[in-house]
Design a protein around this motif. Structure first.
Motif, PDB file in Angstrom:
ATOM      1  N   LYS A   1     -46.046 -10.312   7.083  1.00 31.25           N
ATOM      2  CA  LYS A   1     -45.166 -10.203   8.260  1.00 31.25           C
ATOM      3  C   LYS A   1     -45.122  -8.778   8.812  1.00 31.25           C
ATOM      4  CE  LYS A   1     -41.947 -13.691   9.125  1.00 31.25           C
ATOM      5  NZ  LYS A   1     -41.793 -14.722   9.663  1.00 31.25           N
ATOM      6  N   ASN A   2     -45.174  -7.784   7.927  1.00 33.91           N
ATOM      7  CA  ASN A   2     -45.077  -6.401   8.405  1.00 33.91           C
ATOM      8  C   ASN A   2     -46.341  -5.940   9.139  1.00 33.91           C
ATOM      9  OD1 ASN A   2     -46.766  -6.132   6.193  1.00 33.91           O
ATOM     10  ND2 ASN A   2     -45.694  -4.371   5.333  1.00 33.91           N
ATOM     11  N   MET A   3     -47.412  -6.733   9.088  1.00 35.21           N
ATOM     12  CA  MET A   3     -48.629  -6.418   9.825  1.00 35.21           C
ATOM     13  C   MET A   3     -48.814  -7.341  11.028  1.00 35.21           C
ATOM     14  SD  MET A   3     -51.464  -5.642   6.889  1.00 35.21           S
ATOM     15  CE  MET A   3     -52.657  -4.911   8.017  1.00 35.21           C
ATOM     16  N   ALA A   4     -47.964  -8.357  11.143  1.00 32.83           N
ATOM     17  CA  ALA A   4     -48.070  -9.332  12.228  1.00 32.83           C
ATOM     18  C   ALA A   4     -47.448  -8.768  13.502  1.00 32.83           C
ATOM     19  CB  ALA A   4     -47.381 -10.626  11.818  1.00 32.83           C
ATOM     20  N   VAL A   5     -47.816  -9.363  14.642  1.00 37.06           N
ATOM     21  CA  VAL A   5     -47.316  -8.906  15.937  1.00 37.06           C
ATOM     22  C   VAL A   5     -46.709 -10.086  16.701  1.00 37.06           C
ATOM     23  CG1 VAL A   5     -48.976  -7.001  16.110  1.00 37.06           C
ATOM     24  CG2 VAL A   5     -49.569  -9.235  17.066  1.00 37.06           C
TER      25      VAL A   5
END
Length: 111
Positions: free
Chosen positions: A28-32
């Protein structure tokens, strides 16, 4: 190119609004937010990856949603390519936000 030389990349892989079971493949912390196929193509271009876009393809789990797909030359494991694309995509989204902010602050009718 043989099919095994390519990795198919879908926008859903990078979508923060999707769960892993819905197709997200990055943390999630790399998703946009709302990744677009053209943004993913730009990320692939920035990484120097050979790629081919199919803008009307539908993701197999949601074939009615024609989000498009990218076929990328696979010179390393697909998961590595996805993570590299995610990092580039985040940079592209940040640049877009900066441009939007600039446009808001430099409105031609502001005094």
């Amino acid at each position: 190119m043989r099919k095994s030389d390519n990795a198919i990349i879908w926008p859903v892989y990078f979508d923060v609004a999707k769960s892993k079971s819905e197709g997200r493949r990055v943390p999630k912390n790399m998703a946009v937010i709302s990744p677009k196929i053209l943004e993913i193509k730009e990320a692939a271009d920035n990484l120097g990856l050979q790629n081919d876009i199919n803008p009307t393809a539908g993701y197999p789990k949601t074939p009615w949603s024609k989000m498009g797909m990218l076929t990328v030359e696979k010179n390393e494991p697909k998961e590595q390519i996805i993570l590299k694309l995610a990092a580039q995509l985040a940079k592209i989204k940040i640049q877009q936000q900066a441009e939007q902010q600039k446009q808001l602050h430099h409105h031609p009718y502001k005094k």
